[in-house]
Design a protein around this motif. Sequence first.
Motif, PDB file in Angstrom:
ATOM      1  N   GLU A  94      18.202 -58.739  56.679  1.00 51.79           N
ATOM      2  CA  GLU A  94      19.213 -57.761  56.350  1.00 51.79           C
ATOM      3  C   GLU A  94      19.167 -57.729  54.772  1.00 51.79           C
ATOM      4  O   GLU A  94      19.888 -58.644  54.189  1.00 51.79           O
ATOM      5  CB  GLU A  94      20.719 -58.098  56.931  1.00 51.79           C
ATOM      6  N   GLU A  95      19.050 -56.495  54.379  1.00 53.84           N
ATOM      7  CA  GLU A  95      19.266 -56.471  52.577  1.00 53.84           C
ATOM      8  C   GLU A  95      20.559 -56.139  52.157  1.00 53.84           C
ATOM      9  O   GLU A  95      21.338 -55.463  53.200  1.00 53.84           O
ATOM     10  CB  GLU A  95      18.219 -55.215  52.430  1.00 53.84           C
ATOM     11  N   LYS A 150      12.524 -46.039  54.689  1.00 50.18           N
ATOM     12  CA  LYS A 150      13.368 -47.310  55.161  1.00 50.18           C
ATOM     13  C   LYS A 150      12.377 -48.308  55.652  1.00 50.18           C
ATOM     14  O   LYS A 150      11.490 -48.054  56.390  1.00 50.18           O
ATOM     15  CB  LYS A 150      14.349 -46.653  56.346  1.00 50.18           C
ATOM     16  N   ARG A 181      15.213 -48.164  43.684  1.00 51.12           N
ATOM     17  CA  ARG A 181      16.006 -49.342  43.725  1.00 51.12           C
ATOM     18  C   ARG A 181      15.672 -50.755  42.840  1.00 51.12           C
ATOM     19  O   ARG A 181      16.497 -51.344  42.402  1.00 51.12           O
ATOM     20  CB  ARG A 181      16.146 -49.715  45.207  1.00 51.12           C
ATOM     21  N   PRO A 235      23.106 -53.877  50.709  1.00 47.63           N
ATOM     22  CA  PRO A 235      23.309 -52.389  50.570  1.00 47.63           C
ATOM     23  C   PRO A 235      22.900 -51.926  49.273  1.00 47.63           C
ATOM     24  O   PRO A 235      23.103 -52.702  48.275  1.00 47.63           O
ATOM     25  CB  PRO A 235      24.699 -52.015  50.989  1.00 47.63           C
ATOM     26  N   ALA A 236      22.212 -50.882  49.182  1.00 48.19           N
ATOM     27  CA  ALA A 236      21.508 -50.169  47.927  1.00 48.19           C
ATOM     28  C   ALA A 236      22.518 -49.904  46.790  1.00 48.19           C
ATOM     29  O   ALA A 236      22.436 -50.427  45.891  1.00 48.19           O
ATOM     30  CB  ALA A 236      20.665 -48.927  48.176  1.00 48.19           C
ATOM     31  N   GLN A 237      23.889 -49.570  47.406  1.00 49.92           N
ATOM     32  CA  GLN A 237      24.815 -49.186  46.440  1.00 49.92           C
ATOM     33  C   GLN A 237      25.231 -50.647  45.667  1.00 49.92           C
ATOM     34  O   GLN A 237      25.635 -50.774  44.350  1.00 49.92           O
ATOM     35  CB  GLN A 237      26.175 -49.048  47.099  1.00 49.92           C
ATOM     36  N   GLN A 238      25.101 -51.867  46.292  1.00 46.31           N
ATOM     37  CA  GLN A 238      25.503 -53.214  45.564  1.00 46.31           C
ATOM     38  C   GLN A 238      24.375 -53.526  44.571  1.00 46.31           C
ATOM     39  O   GLN A 238      24.676 -54.327  43.724  1.00 46.31           O
ATOM     40  CB  GLN A 238      25.820 -54.183  46.525  1.00 46.31           C
ATOM     41  N   VAL A 273      18.662 -43.136  48.578  1.00 43.64           N
ATOM     42  CA  VAL A 273      18.945 -43.249  50.038  1.00 43.64           C
ATOM     43  C   VAL A 273      18.616 -41.995  50.790  1.00 43.64           C
ATOM     44  O   VAL A 273      18.477 -42.182  51.962  1.00 43.64           O
ATOM     45  CB  VAL A 273      20.590 -43.293  50.202  1.00 43.64           C
TER      46      VAL A 273
END
Length: 602
Positions: free
Chosen positions: A482-483, A476, A405, A485-488, A471
């Motif tokens: 709240e992070e 984790k 990431r 989302p990894a996709q973003q 993912v």
Amino acid sequence: MTNKPNVDVDVLVIGGGPVGLSLAGDIGWRGLRALLVEQTDGVIVQPKMDGVNVRTMEFCRRWGITGNVRNCGYPKEYPQDMVYLTSFNGYELGREEFATPSGGSEDARPGISPETRFRCPQNLFDPILIQFARSQPTTELRYRTRLVSFDADVDSVNAVIEDCDSGARKEVRARYLVGCDGAASTVRKQLAIPMSGLGTLTYSTNVLFRCAELREKASVRLGYRYLFIGREGTWATVVAIDGGDIWRLSIIGTAEKVDYTEADVRAAIERVIGRPMAFSILSIVPWVRRELVADRFRSGPVFIAGDAAHTTSPTGGFGMNIGIADAVDLSWKIEGVLQGWAGESLLDSYEIERRPVALRAVREASGNLRRTLSPGPNPRLLDESFDGALQRYEVGKRFSATMLREWYKQGIDLGYEYEGSPVVIPDAATDDFRTAPPPDSGTTPPDGYLSDGQRVTPTMLREWQRLGTHVALGQKLDLPWEEIPAQQVMLYKQSSRPGARAPHVRLEDGSSTLDWFGRGFVIVHAAGSAEEANNFAVAARALEIPLQLRASELPVVRELYIAPLVLVRPDGHVAWRGSTADMASAQAILRRVTGIASGEAA
């Protein structure tokens, strides 16, 4: 033209790091007068940054200095792998391979940018920016000069500067003052602007050392950044500063302050090397890793940018890069106000646009620090046994996936949008801009398309694969926030949405659509919208707003820009898009995106 007060310079820039140099250079590039003062001699003893991201390289392209960056002196053949290990002569636990400073074959065009990230440490990058700034006839740089104090009124700033060697003082009157003077900013402190965030993360120590044998005699393959994991967890990193014999050790540290003696530092160097080698310590710099963002970026004619406005953990490489983007955002707005084609309220949008970008990036960096520390204690890590080997395998597999990431982060570097800015006009509720899949080009994969018309590239395939691995196998984290989302973070899709960076398209002559932007506003339009585009040209002339028309019938331009009319700002972000615009609408749109109030003359 606006009614200017009698001033010595248009912009007084405090601080001569990469952000201040970029601002002073860009102000001069726009024909305005800039004076930069820096209390040091400008020589970088220990570089804080080492990576120029894609967006910053796009700005360098605009300024005509990408060739200087690519030829900065860092060995082009030096591999840029991220390596996870116990020591240079111990166990390699994993690595993420990047073949060259620009990212390697996965960045093959066509892609999302005409540029790629590049390895250019600050001791090599700052001189390039100095040369750029000094090449502007209206920009002056003064080293060994410090800001003593300043007083601001509505129209200008009166500052007192002092020669650090002679003690001679001088008053300078500027239309605007910008503090680019780092985390301990004098400008921010005088304005009494508070900062918010997680505060102190770790007390760390950087050590620059020379070891001529390390490159050739280490048992692990070469890389750029090495992350060292011991029985206690991740405790240090080392980067190849010059691709030769100079290295920077960073002892990550803890939330409690520790004063390392030279003996402690020598022991740490010996630990990362892993066997006897000759080395010499060049410098030791303790520093504090913080996450803080200023509550305000402006007070009247005084602004702050870069580390003065936001301090961040270096995990992610965001600090300098988002600071330079601050400078580019602010510079064109100052130009518009001083040249008289923008309203004073345009400057209010600087904080509105850039502060959310900073908040997003610094929090991502703090998450990256948690990922760096995620292995935790592993008591059997160094055991020469089956159990030790199994633990090394498990730690390496999970840590390699977790760290992806941080390495794949185009969503942070390029994906920020100025949603909610008063000078960005969102799509109307009736607009439905979509693109159909293009006709089959007859090419073979991976030169294909998704169902929404997005081109599939080698870069995209690599990023999807890395996202899936992260993912599925990554650690984790148990975080108190709240992070994103990894996709973003890990994926980026070009968009012409208002507020987004305008898309790059490689044109037939080898140039990029990004080369259209910088010197004013641009209307990108299809041939069928020539009349509406001309309405913008006429309206811009009436308002004395610099604007050019750019027509293109290339299918890929239409695929990515989508709307028949797309208005792009000087910083390369979309201000508005639409299907039609009569003369009155064009004028109203231009007034809004330049901060001109209704009825106000430009």
